[in-house]
Design a protein around this motif. Structure first.
Motif, PDB file in Angstrom:
ATOM      1  N   LEU A 214       6.453   5.756 -76.921  1.00 31.36           N
ATOM      2  CA  LEU A 214       7.273   5.316 -75.788  1.00 31.36           C
ATOM      3  C   LEU A 214       8.448   6.260 -75.565  1.00 31.36           C
ATOM      4  CD1 LEU A 214       7.269   1.475 -76.450  1.00 31.36           C
ATOM      5  CD2 LEU A 214       6.187   2.648 -74.524  1.00 31.36           C
TER       6      LEU A 214
ATOM      7  N   ARG B 143       7.095   9.763 -74.117  1.00 31.67           N
ATOM      8  CA  ARG B 143       6.057   9.760 -73.097  1.00 31.67           C
ATOM      9  C   ARG B 143       6.327  10.765 -71.964  1.00 31.67           C
ATOM     10  NH1 ARG B 143       3.399   6.973 -69.590  1.00 31.67           N
ATOM     11  NH2 ARG B 143       5.235   5.976 -68.713  1.00 31.67           N
TER      12      ARG B 143
ATOM     13  N   ASN C 217       1.905   8.206 -65.572  1.00 36.31           N
ATOM     14  CA  ASN C 217       2.942   7.525 -64.802  1.00 36.31           C
ATOM     15  C   ASN C 217       4.270   7.569 -65.546  1.00 36.31           C
ATOM     16  OD1 ASN C 217       4.501   5.888 -63.237  1.00 36.31           O
ATOM     17  ND2 ASN C 217       3.376   4.001 -63.670  1.00 36.31           N
TER      18      ASN C 217
ATOM     19  N   GLU D  88      10.797   3.797 -62.754  1.00 41.49           N
ATOM     20  CA  GLU D  88      10.542   2.372 -63.046  1.00 41.49           C
ATOM     21  C   GLU D  88       9.735   2.245 -64.345  1.00 41.49           C
ATOM     22  OE1 GLU D  88       9.808   3.716 -60.045  1.00 41.49           O
ATOM     23  OE2 GLU D  88      11.587   2.954 -59.015  1.00 41.49           O
ATOM     24  N   ALA D  89       8.693   3.100 -64.455  1.00 38.78           N
ATOM     25  CA  ALA D  89       7.850   3.046 -65.658  1.00 38.78           C
ATOM     26  C   ALA D  89       8.666   3.397 -66.895  1.00 38.78           C
ATOM     27  CB  ALA D  89       6.680   4.015 -65.514  1.00 38.78           C
TER      28      ALA D  89
ATOM     29  N   ILE E 180      10.804   0.535 -67.967  1.00 38.74           N
ATOM     30  CA  ILE E 180      10.023  -0.459 -68.725  1.00 38.74           C
ATOM     31  C   ILE E 180       9.761   0.061 -70.148  1.00 38.74           C
ATOM     32  CG2 ILE E 180       7.735  -1.549 -68.869  1.00 38.74           C
ATOM     33  CD1 ILE E 180       7.869  -1.896 -65.837  1.00 38.74           C
ATOM     34  N   ASP E 181       9.448   1.371 -70.254  1.00 38.23           N
ATOM     35  CA  ASP E 181       9.260   1.977 -71.589  1.00 38.23           C
ATOM     36  C   ASP E 181      10.488   1.743 -72.457  1.00 38.23           C
ATOM     37  OD1 ASP E 181       6.805   2.889 -71.028  1.00 38.23           O
ATOM     38  OD2 ASP E 181       7.361   4.996 -70.726  1.00 38.23           O
TER      39      ASP E 181
ATOM     40  N   VAL F 247      10.682  -1.888 -73.527  1.00 42.68           N
ATOM     41  CA  VAL F 247       9.670  -2.195 -74.553  1.00 42.68           C
ATOM     42  C   VAL F 247      10.032  -1.488 -75.865  1.00 42.68           C
ATOM     43  CG1 VAL F 247       7.219  -1.998 -75.158  1.00 42.68           C
ATOM     44  CG2 VAL F 247       7.868  -2.580 -72.842  1.00 42.68           C
TER      45      VAL F 247
END
Lengths: 387, 161
Positions: free
Chosen positions: A116, A119, A146, A150-151, A154-155, A158
């Motif tokens: 994460l 990435r 991606n 936004e992604a 979220i990463d 998480v």
């Protein structure tokens, strides 16, 4: 008389079954747990100053975690049989359950958190590199390119959750190593409910010291300035955890001394003879009191940058030696006396055998080789890129 | 209206968090491979009687029997058995000193056992050691016998002088 044996030993106690490799196992596992806790300082506890070591700590933890089971494998005459503890685990076996703790920590915590965190870089490198490196990075993307803001947000969320789960997992990982020793009720040197806690805090101490030393060494090799705010903060946290660790170890010692059960005279004799150098000189004096004094001095007075660096490196190096001595004294010390409390044996380390010194040295070098590969693959340097 | 908003949220979530499914799938694939390998490797009847492979019992049974058991010994050696039963060695089994002799019991003529090495045999138990109970008979053999074999003075089966 059997050479190396004094007094009365039961026949099965004369020869030590757990060699220097079993000393490496808690040492290496401790470095993993400690490095991860340092990483979580930044991620969960928002200690921004240690940000430059966040990725370094994660990769250190991974490099050592991959090597952690190897000393045990090498110790076994039939290493392939160890996998049977995954296939047909017995719930009463502490070691079998450790296998699952290890797998949980490796896959669900560490690999996921690193994935994460990296990435965006992995996706970037998968698109810019060529040849075999491109293939590796493409595999590491797991097919997802991606990396939109936004992604990544979220990463980040998480990743935070994984770190929050990771802290008790790291505690479990190394507390468990202490539990394995602490639950051997036949051995008074080990059998103590304090063992998991002492192991845990000594793990944090060794892991933080290892990352601190690695950070300075890496910065020197890369010829980049050391972030002194970061180094000072790591040293401060090292001092805090070391104080707790030392207090717990002394609590254990005072408790044993005051309780003075039937094993005490024998253990006391052992500490004053066969373990005198490794326990009193190396572990307590050089490995604990000296680094504690150095770190404490830095909390009281302000030294120049050069002096501070030298002091931290000395404290870090001595700490790593001291924690290794602590593992040695637990593992080897616990096998030097007889359950009859009337005899003592000795441990003579072999050199080139399967469980000899050279194997141990190779196993200690291996994590650094993995670490070099990891930092080549996933560069942890991000001085110019704050989160 | 509410439904459309909800659908929008779901679509956004799938778009921005869909990649998180991938490590989960890798993990699941790993677990699946593990389960397949496990079912292929672990013997079917594992755990039938306890935490072990029941076939192991048959393998153990196939091993040749090494010890005859003293009930077998006393069938022929009744003089020694009587002497032993009357003395301090009553609870020491024959094969503890004479070794495993199942083959001898099966065919006494073909397998003649060797007499024990008395010089070393007795001191295994009776060599002086401070950790042994003081009531247990023990001597410093080097001083005690002057090099003589123990059974020149003692009867091994009933070890009085």
């Amino acid at each position: 008389m059997i050479p190396g044996v004094n007094g009365f030993m039961y026949p099965n106690e004369v020869e030590l079954q757990w060699s220097v490799l079993i000393v490496l196992y808690p040492y290496i596992t401790g470095l993993v747990a400690g490095a991860f806790i340092l990483a979580s300082l930044e991620r969960v506890f928002k200690v921004e100053a240690v940000r430059p070591t966040y990725r370094l700590a994660l990769l250190t933890a991974l490099a050592f975690l991959l090597v952690a089971p190897l000393p045990l494998q090498l110790h076994l005459g039939h290493p392939e049989r160890s996998f049977e503890m995954y296939l047909t685990p017995h719930t009463s076996s502490a070691m079998a359950m450790f296998g699952f703790v290890y797998l949980w920590y490796l896959t669900v915590v560490l690999l996921l958190e690193i994935w994460l965190e990296y990435r965006a870089e992995i996706v970037g490198l998968a698109q810019t590199t060529t040849g075999i490196r491109r293939l590796i990075y493409r595999a590491l993307t797991l097919g997802s390119y991606n990396v939109s803001p936004e992604a990544r947000r979220i990463d980040d969320k998480v990743g935070y959750a994984v770190t929050v789960i990771g802290i008790p997992s790291a505690f479990l990982l190394h507390g468990y190593v202490g539990f394995i020793f602490g639950s051997v009720k036949a051995n008074p040197w080990w059998s103590s409910p304090l063992m998991p806690i002492v192991f845990l805090f000594s793990a944090m101490v060794s892991g933080i010291a290892a990352v601190m030393v690695l950070y300075v060494v890496c910065s020197k090799l890369r010829k980049v300035p050391i972030d002194m705010r970061c180094l000072d903060t790591i040293a401060r946290y090292l001092f805090y955890t070391f104080v707790i660790d030392f207090t717990l170890e002394m609590l254990d010692l005072v408790h044993r001394t005051y309780e003075a059960d039937e094993s005490f005279r024998s253990l006391d004799f052992m500490v004053h003879t066969r373990l005198w150098f490794s326990q009193v000189i190396l572990q307590i004096m050089l490995g604990t009191l000296v680094p504690l004094a150095i770190l404490a001095a830095n909390q009281l007075w302000r030294f120049s940058v050069g002096v501070r660096k030298a002091m931290y490196m000395t404290a870090g190096g001595l700490t790593l030696i001291g924690i290794f001595a602590m593992r040695w004294n637990v593992v080897i010390g616990g096998q030097l006396f007889s359950k009859s409390f009337l005899g003592y044996t000795s441990y003579k380390m072999e050199l080139v055998t399967r469980e000899g010194l050279l194997s141990a040295i190779a196993l200690m070098i291996l994590p650094f080789v993995i670490f070099l590969v990891l930092i080549k693959l996933l560069p942890p340097w991000q001085e110019e890129k704050p989160r | 209206m509410w439904f459309a908003r909800k659908e929008g949220v779901v679509r956004r979530l799938v778009r921005d968090a869909g990649h998180l499914i991938r490590p989960a799938l890798v993990l699941l694939a790993g677990v699946a491979v593990f389960l397949v390998v496990r079912s292929a490797i672990v013997p079917k009847a594992f755990g039938q009687y306890g935490h072990y492979r029941p076939g192991a019992l048959a393998l153990v049974r196939q091993r040749p029997i090494a010890y005859a058991g003293q009930d077998t010994c006393v069938v022929c050696h009744d003089d020694e058995a009587t002497a032993r039963a009357a003395g301090k060695h009553a609870h020491v089994a024959c094969e503890a000193c004479h070794g495993a002799l199942a083959q001898h019991a099966d065919d006494p003529a073909a397998h003649v056992p060797q007499l024990p090495d008395v010089a070393n045999l007795c001191r295994r138990c009776h060599e002086k050691d401070a950790a042994k109970p003081p009531t247990f008979p023990q001597v410093v053999t080097a001083e005690h016998s002057g090099g003589m074999a123990c059974n020149q003075c003692h009867q091994p089966h009933n070890p009085h002088l």
